[in-house]
Design a protein around this motif. Structure first.
Motif, short mmCIF file in Angstrom:
data_model
loop_
_atom_site.label_atom_id
_atom_site.label_comp_id
_atom_site.label_asym_id
_atom_site.label_seq_id
_atom_site.Cartn_x
_atom_site.Cartn_y
_atom_site.Cartn_z
N SER A 1 -3.14 1.57 4.76
CA SER A 1 -3.87 0.46 5.01
C SER A 1 -4.60 -0.20 4.23
CB SER A 1 -5.10 1.18 6.49
OG SER A 1 -3.92 1.36 7.99
N ARG B 1 -7.27 1.20 2.67
CA ARG B 1 -8.21 1.76 2.79
C ARG B 1 -9.32 2.63 1.39
NH1 ARG B 1 -8.28 -1.76 5.88
NH2 ARG B 1 -8.18 -0.76 7.62
N LYS B 2 -9.98 2.14 1.21
CA LYS B 2 -10.65 3.47 -0.60
C LYS B 2 -10.61 4.23 -0.21
CE LYS B 2 -14.74 3.37 -3.35
NZ LYS B 2 -15.44 2.90 -4.08
N ASP C 1 -12.14 -1.78 7.01
CA ASP C 1 -11.76 -1.90 5.76
C ASP C 1 -13.09 -1.10 4.87
OD1 ASP C 1 -11.64 -1.48 3.50
OD2 ASP C 1 -11.72 -3.83 2.47
N ASN C 2 -14.11 0.43 5.13
CA ASN C 2 -15.12 1.19 5.31
C ASN C 2 -14.50 1.69 4.33
OD1 ASN C 2 -16.85 0.43 7.99
ND2 ASN C 2 -14.22 1.37 8.41
N ASN D 1 0.24 -1.34 0.09
CA ASN D 1 -0.04 -0.01 -0.16
C ASN D 1 0.85 1.44 0.03
OD1 ASN D 1 -2.17 -1.23 0.02
ND2 ASN D 1 -1.80 -1.80 2.64
N ASN E 1 -4.60 6.53 5.42
CA ASN E 1 -5.61 5.50 4.58
C ASN E 1 -5.42 4.72 3.53
OD1 ASN E 1 -8.37 5.49 6.43
ND2 ASN E 1 -8.03 7.61 6.71
#
Length: 395
Positions: free
Chosen positions: A143, A145-146, A123-124, A10, A140
């Motif tokens: 990690s 994340r979107k 995973d929000n 990431n 983010n």
């Protein structure tokens, strides 16, 4: 021979250099080529005034205690000493917000908390204002994340709201007063976010690190808004309020109403902190307690008034030159539109080369920041006046 291990892929999604590292690199190169240049730095948001006298005395007293066996302190409590937690709760009470000490967590900085809170979240989909402080996005991305951006512009006052969003759960980052734009959410605008979050089951992460600079009728805490305790974490800091950028102390608020099913979010944060953090030193927490005392707040407000006078001086030049900007009244930052349709880094280079003046390119705060530029009022009065003179000369 290279390592044969897996790394966090990431990190490849991040920009190569952190914004302020890139600024330091460019300024360093210019300084090396022009060793006699007298550079005025209004880029990084670091304070320049010394700590308030009452804070220094508290640190000295605490240091003396650390030198005696009967008053020596070892590891600090995971979530903060009771004396500081009570002082923070009392600080909120003056704003009409009731919090218990069990809802408060002391840390070494708002930046740490903003970056670390990702640890306890799944995973929000994440909503981040653009432009805004880079750590929201970078933590983010690290990690996986979107992230969806909430575009700020002059049309919405750089204060995007929930209008038009699909009603589903999100993690929403809000910063007020905003860094870098200096824009401040009013009560109705924050209420719209709180209502949306409660309706959709979303979590708001509210960064109020600059709340002490507010002079108008704006909320200093999101908990001044009805319903916020069931949908918002608040992160605040002593860094700018009390000049603790090098001393390091902050706090986060996890109200007891904030639950995921039967799990209080505070229990997850408490577990995370107990595992990965050893607490803020006793000497620093005594200093923070002193900063929140009646005399401490008085002395800290004097420093804030000094910085806001710097902001007024800079704003005066921008108005004279007809340059559109936000901030500078309830925030130590001035967010200006680059003249002559220059791009952000183009204007950075222009100011550095022509005026030996350093600010922060807006593009470093997100795509919506392109074509804008941030100036900070945290310099000395002498450097601010010199910066104003140079801006008047070269803009």
């Amino acid at each position: 021979m290279s390592l044969n291990i897996q790394v966090n892929e990431n990190y490849s999604a991040l920009k190569k250099n952190y914004l302020f590292s890139e600024i330091a690199k460019r300024v360093g190169a210019y300084s090396a080529a022009h060793p006699d240049a007298k550079i005025v730095r209004l880029g990084i948001g670091d304070v320049t005034l010394p700590l308030a006298p009452v804070v220094v005395e508290a640190m000295k007293k605490a240091a003396d205690e650390m030198g005696k066996a009967e008053t020596f302190r070892g590891y600090a409590p995971d979530f903060g000493y009771d004396f500081l937690l009570k002082a923070i709760a009392d600080y909120y009470k003056k704003a009409g917000v009731e919090l218990s000490v069990e809802e408060l967590f002391v840390s070494d900085g708002a930046k740490s908390d903003v970056g670390n809170i990702v640890d306890i979240l799944g995973d929000n989909e994440v909503l981040i204002p653009d432009p805004v402080y880079p750590v929201y996005l970078d933590s983010n991305l690290m990690s996986g994340r979107k992230v969806t951006f909430l575009k700020g512009s002059h049309q919405n006052g750089f204060l995007p709201g929930p209008e038009g969003l699909e009603v589903k759960p999100y993690i929403v980052y809000l910063c007020s007063p905003n860094n870098p734009t200096g824009a401040v959410y009013n009560r109705d605008q924050l209420k719209a976010w709180v209502d949306f979050a409660n309706q959709s089951g979303s979590l708001i992460i509210f960064d109020s690190a600059y709340e002490a600079f507010i002079s108008g009728d704006y909320p200093h805490s999101i908990y001044e808004i009805e319903g916020a305790k069931s949908c918002a974490v608040e992160i605040c800091s002593f860094s700018k309020t009390a000049g603790f950028t090098g001393t390091r102390c902050a706090w986060s608020v996890f109200p007891k109403e904030l639950t995921v099913g039967d799990t209080p979010l505070s229990s997850l944060w408490g577990r995370r902190q107990a595992t990965k953090f050893n607490g803020v030193p006793y000497v620093v927490q005594r200093a923070a307690e002193a900063a929140l005392s009646e005399e401490g707040q008085k002395q800290c407000r004097e420093n804030i008034a000094y910085y806001m006078e710097n902001a007024r001086i800079l704003a005066e030049v921008l108005r004279k030159k007809g340059i559109t900007f936000t901030g500078g009244t309830d925030s130590p930052y001035l967010w200006l539109e680059c003249p002559n349709n220059m791009k952000s880094w183009e204007f950075f280079d222009f100011l550095l080369e022509k005026a030996q003046l350093v600010g922060t390119p807006g593009a470093g705060f997100g795509e919506a920041g392109e074509g804008y530029f941030r100036l900070t009022s945290f310099g000395s009065r002498e450097s601010t006046l010199e910066a104003a003179r140079r801006l008047d000369l070269y803009l």
